[in-house]
Design a protein around this motif. Structure first.
Motif, PDB file in Angstrom:
ATOM      1  N   TYR A  20       0.842  -1.205   0.000  1.00  0.00           N
ATOM      2  CA  TYR A  20       0.000   0.000   0.000  1.00  0.00           C
ATOM      3  C   TYR A  20       0.875   1.253   0.000  1.00  0.00           C
ATOM      4  O   TYR A  20       0.678   2.166  -0.809  1.00  0.00           O
ATOM      5  CB  TYR A  20      -0.919   0.000   1.226  1.00  0.00           C
ATOM      6  N   GLU A  21       1.848   1.300   0.937  1.00  0.00           N
ATOM      7  CA  GLU A  21       2.709   2.480   1.037  1.00  0.00           C
ATOM      8  C   GLU A  21       3.520   2.679  -0.236  1.00  0.00           C
ATOM      9  O   GLU A  21       3.710   3.807  -0.698  1.00  0.00           O
ATOM     10  CB  GLU A  21       3.659   2.348   2.232  1.00  0.00           C
TER      11      GLU A  21
ATOM     12  N   SER B 133      -3.414   2.677  -6.151  1.00  0.00           N
ATOM     13  CA  SER B 133      -4.191   2.156  -5.027  1.00  0.00           C
ATOM     14  C   SER B 133      -3.970   0.659  -4.887  1.00  0.00           C
ATOM     15  O   SER B 133      -4.252  -0.115  -5.810  1.00  0.00           O
ATOM     16  CB  SER B 133      -5.684   2.448  -5.248  1.00  0.00           C
ATOM     17  N   VAL B 134      -3.449   0.245  -3.724  1.00  0.00           N
ATOM     18  CA  VAL B 134      -3.275  -1.178  -3.397  1.00  0.00           C
ATOM     19  C   VAL B 134      -3.982  -1.405  -2.059  1.00  0.00           C
ATOM     20  O   VAL B 134      -3.371  -1.302  -0.994  1.00  0.00           O
ATOM     21  CB  VAL B 134      -1.788  -1.573  -3.307  1.00  0.00           C
ATOM     22  N   PRO B 135      -5.286  -1.685  -2.096  1.00  0.00           N
ATOM     23  CA  PRO B 135      -6.067  -1.709  -0.851  1.00  0.00           C
ATOM     24  C   PRO B 135      -5.828  -2.950   0.008  1.00  0.00           C
ATOM     25  O   PRO B 135      -6.440  -3.997  -0.190  1.00  0.00           O
ATOM     26  CB  PRO B 135      -7.513  -1.645  -1.353  1.00  0.00           C
ATOM     27  N   LEU B 136      -4.910  -2.810   0.955  1.00  0.00           N
ATOM     28  CA  LEU B 136      -4.685  -3.874   1.938  1.00  0.00           C
ATOM     29  C   LEU B 136      -4.255  -3.239   3.251  1.00  0.00           C
ATOM     30  O   LEU B 136      -3.868  -2.064   3.303  1.00  0.00           O
ATOM     31  CB  LEU B 136      -3.650  -4.883   1.436  1.00  0.00           C
TER      32      LEU B 136
ATOM     33  N   GLY C  61      -1.493  -8.877  -0.849  1.00  0.00           N
ATOM     34  CA  GLY C  61      -2.730  -9.042  -0.095  1.00  0.00           C
ATOM     35  C   GLY C  61      -3.217 -10.476  -0.074  1.00  0.00           C
ATOM     36  O   GLY C  61      -4.321 -10.784  -0.505  1.00  0.00           O
ATOM     37  N   MET C  62      -2.409 -11.375   0.488  1.00  0.00           N
ATOM     38  CA  MET C  62      -2.702 -12.805   0.399  1.00  0.00           C
ATOM     39  C   MET C  62      -3.635 -13.327   1.488  1.00  0.00           C
ATOM     40  O   MET C  62      -3.970 -14.508   1.496  1.00  0.00           O
ATOM     41  CB  MET C  62      -1.402 -13.603   0.415  1.00  0.00           C
ATOM     42  N   ASN C  63      -4.049 -12.493   2.414  1.00  0.00           N
ATOM     43  CA  ASN C  63      -5.034 -12.890   3.421  1.00  0.00           C
ATOM     44  C   ASN C  63      -4.638 -14.178   4.142  1.00  0.00           C
ATOM     45  O   ASN C  63      -5.435 -15.105   4.310  1.00  0.00           O
ATOM     46  CB  ASN C  63      -6.416 -13.053   2.776  1.00  0.00           C
ATOM     47  N   SER C  64      -3.363 -14.237   4.531  1.00  0.00           N
ATOM     48  CA  SER C  64      -2.806 -15.343   5.304  1.00  0.00           C
ATOM     49  C   SER C  64      -2.747 -16.646   4.509  1.00  0.00           C
ATOM     50  O   SER C  64      -2.680 -17.727   5.097  1.00  0.00           O
ATOM     51  CB  SER C  64      -3.594 -15.568   6.607  1.00  0.00           C
TER      52      SER C  64
ATOM     53  N   GLN D  36     -11.640   2.614  -2.148  1.00  0.00           N
ATOM     54  CA  GLN D  36     -11.255   1.641  -1.122  1.00  0.00           C
ATOM     55  C   GLN D  36      -9.857   1.905  -0.562  1.00  0.00           C
ATOM     56  O   GLN D  36      -9.299   1.052   0.117  1.00  0.00           O
ATOM     57  CB  GLN D  36     -11.306   0.223  -1.683  1.00  0.00           C
ATOM     58  N   SER D  37      -9.291   3.085  -0.825  1.00  0.00           N
ATOM     59  CA  SER D  37      -7.922   3.363  -0.395  1.00  0.00           C
ATOM     60  C   SER D  37      -7.830   4.079   0.947  1.00  0.00           C
ATOM     61  O   SER D  37      -6.735   4.313   1.444  1.00  0.00           O
ATOM     62  CB  SER D  37      -7.200   4.209  -1.460  1.00  0.00           C
TER      63      SER D  37
END
Length: 892
Positions: free
Chosen positions: A258-259, A269-272, A395-398, A436-437
């Protein structure tokens, strides 16, 4: 279970059972298994190698995701690949991964990625000589109640379609497979024999070794500062050690993606957002667990457990997660963060309930590591909409270990061929936009997302956080009239309207795989649509205006659209925007407002994707202009035979088909409001009109319509009624029924392709070839028979379709038809392969002669198949000529 664990507040060593006593102060650094693999930079830490001045692609992130992308690009023949890591290779989340590789994922594309990852990790050791710790353990997904068991049965049918080995088993079989599991409160489980555990750092090391052997240059201790963009394209990457000119950039920065996106010249925009994630390591048990002991996934208990060096590794996804790094980057490498025994206590209690015999085991370590999560629990993949050549995989959500192999493969294909070899729209980063950012939105949403990973999700569940972000001007008015809301692309949309006197609380909390509590409410709305008139607020539609000073707008649309847009002013054309393979990139309605002005209506979640697709093919011409006008218009859908009477009274204009033909648009006055775009289509096949109203007039027009409509029995309706109407009329929608691999020839929409005109359009060549060769699957409607709506499980989507006893395809969407009083499923079927395993062209005869069944959670129900276009199933009703309307786009 020891009561002191359950009641301990401070969790001091004096109060802990033997499980928690030893080595609580242990840290990751310096321990062999969890330290990062040997650095692959060209030279040692004392003298870093120079940064190359040029590369074809620069990949940021030396974890398992970044090395997978590098590996697969090299396999596809890419040269001049540079992989940068700000710290040490694999020293981020990859180093702390729990190492579970399961194919039990909620959507098919994720299961496909995990399945490929498993195959890849098995053969890496032979390819590289690097041991990856791969052990095929199998896994057991436990069910403590019938609803969970149903969800596992549904999952099992979908996994079997993908060729993934799995079985539904009884509690006694669980005990045979795992010696420690308490089965007394279980009703069953899903067993996946081919699931595995693996050492994530070692897999990362193996991928890096393989990539380096193929020429990939890997540099650690090199931080990316920003991506240089010129004229909308990646030009260079600036690092803390110099600049690298490049054509492509891949953001695999994990927690910091994101940063990094925000730090670029053109913000991406990388929404995580990150959350802390905890798991426990025990010392070897008195009877050490065998390395191939199955992984336990107890979602009702919110915990998982796997064998680890004779003991256990156990973690979970708690109800009250702890988001981190909201303020941004604050550490170079992810070190083991603060232990929090109070926070871990519910997961520890769940572990001891499930495996009471390990209460006397000794703790080795409590690990607290960050994981990144996205707003919808799916990873982010693909080219960004605002910068050409800038790709993201994060953004692999674990599930980074399970997804990395397959996701890296698909992204490498995307970069090489322009598209991946599978439908990855559910993961495409263009499903999100800048809305969504917001860091506040992301922080709040991931606090909901992390528990949802293990929450029981019944069909049509909704997120509760980040709501009321985008609303229609009518939101408050509809809310007071009983609207129940769902969200799409941040936009609130009515599901249905609760009549006065209904128990709102029980209705909102109703969750089931069977007949839902809103059944009669939606049925009444559907009845009103067919017999009187209903109003549905459909303001969430994506709306663009394309204008030019000359013929540029028409020329662009004629190239982008399969159907003919050279129609008289006022006509509406339903068309697909196809890719070079003939697949649907968009499915839309286009209105010719004037000679050089067009109004484009697309699905709600196509706002970013459709904009990007059109802009990608637009010439750099100052006389051609594309504008997103989604926010300028409120859209009201007046459905029903009395809609023409309501509008005639409000406009003093005849609205009969003779004066207002189907698929036509007029700008009219409605009430006191001027400039209303009235269109004779409803996206359902029912008679009626769409009204596109400038937002300042929205409340006035709505009030007037409701006031005049009272005498005609008008009522509000929602998207559930719309879904039922469109599915029983065989209307597909993009994103579920149609995707980038679906062609008009496969879904009976050849009549919407301008084959008869000597006009080139995107996808024409592919369609002509497919028309000559034949298609290998067809879109069908299946009407369930011998299915009890009251007692049987409902179909929702993803159910296997069987023809004459053999698997033939899957459903893509379904709904209850209140007209037919049966369930209707839409989906694709294919004939079996030919003698040499080659695909066989499908024929109408093949469809019509088969005996069909739909498998709902392991139970097969007979069904009658129909092809589109089909003869009317509703001969008892007077129907308008809606066959030319087929606006399939917005049941979404």
């Amino acid at each position: 279970m020891c009561s002191c664990v359950r009641s301990s507040r401070a969790m001091s060593p004096a109060l802990l059972p033997r499980l928690l006593l030893p080595q609580m102060g242990f840290r990751l650094a310096g321990r062999g298994l969890w330290t990062s693999p040997q650095c692959l930079a060209v030279s040692g830490d004392s003298q870093l190698p120079p940064v190359p001045g040029q590369a074809r692609v620069v990949i940021c992130g030396g974890g398992i995701v970044g090395t997978s992308v590098a590996y697969h690009l090299a396999k596809l023949g890419w040269m001049d690949i540079v992989l940068l890591e700000q710290g040490r290779l694999g020293a981020g989340t990859t180093r702390l991964c729990a190492g579970i590789l399961s194919m039990a994922k909620p959507i098919s594309i994720e299961s496909q990625m995990a399945n490929y990852s498993s195959s890849l990790y098995q053969q890496l050791e032979e390819e590289t000589g690097v041991k990856t710790g791969y052990v095929k353990t199998g896994s057991l997904c436990l069910a403590q109640n019938q609803d969970r068991f149903i969800s596992l049965k549904r999952l099992a049918t979908r996994l079997k379609v993908l060729g993934i080995n799995c079985n539904i088993i009884k509690p006694k079989d669980i005990a045979k497979l795992h010696p420690l599991v308490n089965i007394h409160d279980l009703v069953g489980a899903l067993h996946l024999p081919d699931d595995a555990v693996v050492s994530s750092p070692d897999v990362n090391h193996a991928l890096a070794v393989a990539a380096a052997r193929q020429g990939v240059q890997i540099l650690d201790q090199t931080a990316v500062q920003q991506v240089v963009v010129e004229k909308g394209h990646v030009m260079a990457v600036e690092t803390d050690r110099g600049s690298i000119e490049c054509d492509y950039f891949v953001n695999c920065a994990g927690q910091w993606a994101y940063e990094l996106g925000q730090a670029s010249e053109v913000k991406v925009s990388v929404p995580l957002h990150g959350c802390e994630h905890f798991y426990l390591l025990t010392k070897p048990l008195q009877e050490p667990l065998a390395p191939n002991t199955p992984v336990i996934i107890d979602m009702d208990g919110r915990m998982y457990a796997r064998p680890w060096q004779g003991g256990l590794l156990s973690g979970g996804f708690e109800k009250n997660p702890k988001p981190i790094f909201t303020e941004g980057r604050n550490q170079l490498e992810i070190q083991n963060m603060q232990e929090d025994w109070d926070h871990f206590e519910p997961m520890l209690s769940a572990l001891l309930r499930r495996m009471p015999h390990i209460e006397t085991a000794e703790i080795h370590q409590l690990v607290n590591c960050p994981e990144s999560f996205t707003p919808d629990m799916r990873c982010l993949m693909g080219e960004t909409p605002c910068v050409s050549g800038y790709y993201v995989l994060a953004g692999m959500n674990s599930s980074g270990l399970a997804f990395a192999g397959g996701a890296g493969k698909y992204l490498a294909e995307w970069m090489t061929y322009g598209y991946p070899t599978a439908n990855v729209w559910p993961l495409d980063i263009k499903r999100f936009g800048n809305l969504q950012s917001s860091r506040t939105f992301l922080r709040h949403r991931v606090m909901e997302v992390m528990p949802l990973l293990y929450e029981l999700k019944v069909p049509r569940w909704d997120f509760q956080t980040g709501r009321q972000l985008r609303t229609s001007p009518l939101y408050d008015r509809l809310d007071t009239q009983g609207a129940r809301w769902m969200e799409k692309h941040g936009f609130e949309r009515p599901k249905y309207f609760v009549p006065p006197g209904k128990d709102l609380l029980s209705l909102d909390q109703s969750k089931t795989f069977y007949k839902p509590d809103w059944f009669d409410i939606v049925g009444a709305e559907v009845k009103c649509c067919k017999e009187a008139v209903c109003v549905i607020d459909m303001s969430s539609f994506t709306k663009f205006e394309l204008t030019s000073t000359g013929d540029q707008a028409l020329e662009l649309l004629q190239y982008l659209c399969a159907n003919d847009l050279d129609v008289p002013v006022g006509h509406i054309v339903h068309t697909g925007m196809l890719n070079e393979r003939g697949g649907y990139e968009n499915d839309c309605s286009v209105v010719r407002l004037s000679k050089n002005s067009f109004f484009i209506i697309s699905p709600t979640d196509q706002q970013v994707h459709c904009w990007s697709w059109i802009k990608k093919h637009m010439p750099n011409d100052p006389h051609l202009h594309l504008e997103d006008v989604s926010w300028k218009y409120t859209a009201l859908n007046l459905i029903g035979p009395r809609a023409m009477d309501v509008l005639a009274e409000l406009s003093y204009v005849s609205m009969t088909p003779e004066h207002f033909p189907s698929m036509f648009c007029k700008e009219m006055s409605v009430g006191y409001a001027n400039g209303i775009r009235v269109m004779s289509m409803t996206h359902t096949g029912e008679p009626g009109f769409m009204l596109y109203i400038p937002i300042e007039y929205a409340l006035h027009v709505y009030n007037e319509v409701m006031s005049v409509g009272q005498k005609y029995g008008i009522r509000n309706a929602g998207y559930y009624a719309l879904r039922s109407l469109r599915i029983e009329k065989f209307f597909a929608f993009w994103g579920q029924d149609l995707d980038t691999f679906t062609t008009p020839l496969e879904c009976g929409r050849e009549f919407r392709v301008k084959f008869d005109k000597d006009t080139n359009f995107l996808g024409r060549k592919a369609l002509l070839q497919k028309r000559q060769e034949g298609v290998f699957r067809r879109f069908v409607m299946l009407i369930l028979e011998d299915h009890d709506t009251e007692l049987d499980l409902w179909p929702w989507w993803g159910e296997p379709i069987y023809r004459s006893g053999h698997l033939a395809g899957t459903t893509t969407s379904s709904a209850y038809s209140y007209t037919l009083e049966r369930h209707v499923c839409l989906g694709f079927v294919s004939p079996p392969p030919g003698p040499e395993g080659l695909p066989t062209p499908i024929t109408p005869d093949f469809i019509n002669r088969g005996d069909y069944e739909v498998n709902i959670a392991g139970q097969r129900y007979p069904a009658k198949a129909k092809l589109y276009p089909f003869s009317s199933l509703f001969t008892q009703q007077k129907r308008r000529k809606e066959d030319m309307e087929l606006s399939n786009l917005q049941g979404k």
